[in-house]
Enzyme design. Structure first.
Site, mmCIF file in Angstrom:
data_model
loop_
_atom_site.group_PDB
_atom_site.id
_atom_site.type_symbol
_atom_site.label_atom_id
_atom_site.label_comp_id
_atom_site.label_asym_id
_atom_site.label_seq_id
_atom_site.Cartn_x
_atom_site.Cartn_y
_atom_site.Cartn_z
ATOM 1 C CE1 TYR A 169 39.109 74.222 44.097
ATOM 2 C CE2 TYR A 169 41.471 74.517 44.337
ATOM 3 C CZ TYR A 169 40.176 74.906 44.636
ATOM 4 O OH TYR A 169 39.957 75.974 45.465
ATOM 5 C CE LYS A 173 39.143 77.746 42.526
ATOM 6 N NZ LYS A 173 38.008 78.680 42.671
HETATM 7 C C1 BGC Z 1 41.538 74.594 48.396
HETATM 8 C C2 BGC Z 1 41.726 74.077 49.800
HETATM 9 C C3 BGC Z 1 43.195 74.112 50.186
HETATM 10 C C4 BGC Z 1 43.839 75.449 49.861
HETATM 11 C C5 BGC Z 1 45.343 75.454 50.089
HETATM 12 C C6 BGC Z 1 42.181 75.941 48.271
HETATM 13 O O1 BGC Z 1 41.970 76.486 47.022
HETATM 14 O O2 BGC Z 1 40.147 74.648 48.093
HETATM 15 O O3 BGC Z 1 41.227 72.750 49.908
HETATM 16 O O4 BGC Z 1 43.329 73.855 51.579
HETATM 17 O O5 BGC Z 1 43.580 75.798 48.521
HETATM 18 O O6 BGC Z 1 45.981 74.330 49.558
#
Ligand code: BGC
Length: 271
Positions: A169, A173
């Site tokens: 993830y 990003k």
């Molecule tokens: C995530 C969340 C998380 C947040 C802060 C987001 O990009 O999808 O799961 O709570 O970031 O950590």
């Protein structure tokens, strides 16, 4: 450009990917409330997409639900063809579709790595490419907007905050961040603005476990200087502003909508 008494996005056509829940649904509703006709993209759950369309219509807006997996080129192309056929063109793209498949690095499967990169990063590339092509062939419509088109990439505070247990993830990003800036640099001379919103912890289905019990929420609040967990509407308002002429001179920027999560909250006492 809309006149003073018109909603700021009057007459514009928007696409929000992953708009059947969470941040995407709130962004779709906010854009519609600001006068845009909105395509509610989804990849599963027709029912939730239909319900977002119904809510927009009940509030006097116009919306259309289209199913497409943003990581599949043919589905993205078919979705854009349907939008152009229905509404003539597109003015605003919000690249919102995204998912998490969390695992410690040593346990992360290639499949879990790949699907997150495919949807969160490749999906933004495919939709941005299709949107930019449409913006460029259509050209400027001076009474609609000062820009030829606007692209908003939904990123995350994890485009700068490393996140153990979420390597796929965070990598996706981080990729979105430079994809956005590169597209902004490349497309600015042609009148297209590209920006990102990086939400912090927002109450949506993606992170329910992090705020659903008082104990979990108290832990989470330690990471948020402003001491409240965000609501999807916080992101909806930011998206309307970035899509409108009110932000016309802004391109290549990332707006952190995070209650201060990126401010190193652990340093409020020490250091
Ligand atoms: C995530 C969340 C998380 C947040 C802060 C987001 O990009 O999808 O799961 O709570 O970031 O950590």
């Amino acid at each position: 450009m809309s006149s003073a008494n018109q909603p700021v996005l009057q007459g514009q056509r928007a696409l929000v990917t992953g708009a059947n829940s969470g941040i995407g649904a709130a962004v779709a509703k906010a854009l519609a409330a600001a006068g845009a006709r909105v395509t509610v993209n989804y990849s599963s759950s027709d029912e939730r997409a239909r319900s977002v369309v119904k809510q927009i219509e009940a509030d006097g807006g116009e919306a259309l639900a289209i199913r497409a997996n943003v990581s599949r080129e043919n589905e993205v192309e078919a979705m854009f063809a349907q939008i152009v056929e229905t509404w003539g063109s597109l003015d605003i793209l919000v690249n919102n579709a995204g998912l998490q498949k969390d695992a410690p690095l040593v346990e992360m499967t290639l499949a879990d790595w790949q699907i997150v990169l495919d949807v969160n990063l490749t999906g933004q590339f495919l939709c941005s490419r299709a949107a930019a092509r449409e913006f460029l062939q259509r050209g400027l419509i001076p009474n609609l907007s000062r820009a030829v088109g606007k692209i908003i990439c939904m990123s995350s505070v994890h485009d700068v905050i490393p996140w153990a247990g979420h390597a796929n993830y965070a990598a996706s990003k981080g990729g979105v961040s430079l994809l956005m800036k590169t597209m902004a640099q490349e497309l600015a001379p042609q009148g297209i603005r590209v920006n990102a919103i990086s939400p912090g912890a927002i109450k949506t289905p993606i992170n329910t476990a992090a705020w659903k019990t008082p104990a979990a929420e108290a832990e989470l609040l330690k990471l948020i200087p402003y001491r409240r967990v965000g609501e999807p509407e916080d992101i909806g308002r930011a998206a309307v502003w970035l899509a409108s002429d009110a932000s016309d001179y802004i391109t290549g920027a990332t707006l952190y909508v995070d209650g201060g999560m990126t401010l190193y909250p652990g340093f409020d006492q020490g250091g």
